[in-house]
Design a protein around this motif. Structure first.
Motif, PDB file in Angstrom:
ATOM      1  N   ALA A  62      -3.171   0.588  -3.667  1.00 41.11           N
ATOM      2  CA  ALA A  62      -2.387  -0.387  -3.817  1.00 41.11           C
ATOM      3  C   ALA A  62      -1.305  -0.141  -4.714  1.00 41.11           C
ATOM      4  CB  ALA A  62      -3.143  -1.741  -4.340  1.00 41.11           C
ATOM      5  N   ILE A  63       0.085  -0.789  -4.470  1.00 41.58           N
ATOM      6  CA  ILE A  63       1.094  -0.196  -5.245  1.00 41.58           C
ATOM      7  C   ILE A  63       1.162  -1.472  -6.293  1.00 41.58           C
ATOM      8  CG2 ILE A  63       3.699  -0.302  -5.463  1.00 41.58           C
ATOM      9  CD1 ILE A  63       3.817   0.579  -2.484  1.00 41.58           C
ATOM     10  N   ASP A  64       1.236  -1.280  -7.515  1.00 45.06           N
ATOM     11  CA  ASP A  64       1.077  -2.305  -8.723  1.00 45.06           C
ATOM     12  C   ASP A  64       2.169  -3.486  -8.290  1.00 45.06           C
ATOM     13  OD1 ASP A  64       0.121  -2.969 -11.424  1.00 45.06           O
ATOM     14  OD2 ASP A  64       2.351  -2.726 -11.855  1.00 45.06           O
ATOM     15  N   ARG A  65       1.857  -4.555  -8.606  1.00 48.88           N
ATOM     16  CA  ARG A  65       2.421  -5.778  -8.497  1.00 48.88           C
ATOM     17  C   ARG A  65       3.765  -5.638  -9.342  1.00 48.88           C
ATOM     18  NH1 ARG A  65       3.557  -9.976 -11.304  1.00 48.88           N
ATOM     19  NH2 ARG A  65       3.776 -12.212 -10.355  1.00 48.88           N
ATOM     20  N   ASP A  66       3.794  -5.354 -10.464  1.00 48.54           N
ATOM     21  CA  ASP A  66       5.095  -5.369 -11.228  1.00 48.54           C
ATOM     22  C   ASP A  66       6.071  -4.307 -10.670  1.00 48.54           C
ATOM     23  OD1 ASP A  66       3.950  -6.981 -13.151  1.00 48.54           O
ATOM     24  OD2 ASP A  66       3.138  -5.157 -14.496  1.00 48.54           O
ATOM     25  N   ARG A  67       5.799  -3.270 -10.195  1.00 49.20           N
ATOM     26  CA  ARG A  67       6.487  -2.329  -9.449  1.00 49.20           C
ATOM     27  C   ARG A  67       7.335  -3.052  -8.232  1.00 49.20           C
ATOM     28  NH1 ARG A  67       8.405   2.575  -8.528  1.00 49.20           N
ATOM     29  NH2 ARG A  67       8.388   3.509  -6.222  1.00 49.20           N
ATOM     30  N   LEU A  68       6.202  -3.570  -7.474  1.00 48.16           N
ATOM     31  CA  LEU A  68       6.842  -4.207  -6.354  1.00 48.16           C
ATOM     32  C   LEU A  68       7.836  -5.433  -6.631  1.00 48.16           C
ATOM     33  CD1 LEU A  68       3.725  -4.452  -3.889  1.00 48.16           C
ATOM     34  CD2 LEU A  68       5.754  -3.153  -3.573  1.00 48.16           C
ATOM     35  N   ARG A 107       0.856  -1.231   0.032  1.00 49.61           N
ATOM     36  CA  ARG A 107       0.057   0.014  -0.084  1.00 49.61           C
ATOM     37  C   ARG A 107       0.800   1.324  -0.066  1.00 49.61           C
ATOM     38  NH1 ARG A 107      -5.120  -0.436  -1.476  1.00 49.61           N
ATOM     39  NH2 ARG A 107      -5.615  -2.426  -0.831  1.00 49.61           N
ATOM     40  N   CYS A 108       0.647   2.300  -0.909  1.00 48.21           N
ATOM     41  CA  CYS A 108       1.453   3.386  -0.921  1.00 48.21           C
ATOM     42  C   CYS A 108       1.157   3.883   0.584  1.00 48.21           C
ATOM     43  CB  CYS A 108       0.692   4.381  -1.850  1.00 48.21           C
ATOM     44  SG  CYS A 108       1.441   6.045  -2.202  1.00 48.21           S
ATOM     45  N   GLN A 109       2.185   4.818   1.035  1.00 50.22           N
ATOM     46  CA  GLN A 109       2.313   5.448   2.317  1.00 50.22           C
ATOM     47  C   GLN A 109       1.568   6.758   2.222  1.00 50.22           C
ATOM     48  OE1 GLN A 109       6.338   4.897   4.166  1.00 50.22           O
ATOM     49  NE2 GLN A 109       5.678   2.988   4.658  1.00 50.22           N
TER      50      GLN A 109
END
Length: 130
Positions: free
Chosen positions: A104-110, A97-99
């Protein structure tokens, strides 16, 4: 025609929503972060293990090397802190999760940056504000 428009809008919205993390994704990301933690801890040990030189010509050369070591150690400590924070977020159930915006932070980014604290949009805003 109206139905096609609505379906098209749904498909477009679906394409822009972040992909959810599966339990396997989360396990792989946790393992990756643990490996990064070990790497950074080892890196810091190696930097700290370099002995100081005492003879004058070597000491002058060594001053520049010391400065590089200090900067490397600071960078490694920052990276380690980011990794530890990501592991804490996983343990607390807040990972992904973006602070800033809480989306939600994108899966690909993570998968690329597992210690990411911000979604791509918020990260760009933060970098533009520097």
């Amino acid at each position: 025609m109206v139905n096609n428009q609505i379906i098209g809008d749904r498909d477009r919205d679906r394409d822009t929503r972040p992909s959810p993390l599966s339990p396997d994704d989360l396990a792989a990301l946790r393992d990756n972060l643990r490996e990064q933690r070990l790497f950074r801890e080892d890196q810091l040990r190696q930097i700290a293990a370099v002995p100081a030189r005492t003879d004058e010509p070597v000491r002058r050369r060594s001053a520049a090397q010391t400065e590089v070591r200090v900067k490397l150690a600071a960078s490694a400590r920052m990276a380690l802190a980011d990794v530890e924070a990501a592991l804490d977020r996983i343990a607390e159930g807040r990972y992904g999760r973006c602070q800033l915006c809480r989306r939600a932070i994108d899966r690909d980014r993570l998968m690329i940056v597992p210690q990411a604290r911000y979604c791509a949009r918020c990260q760009q805003v933060r970098e533009a504000g520097r």
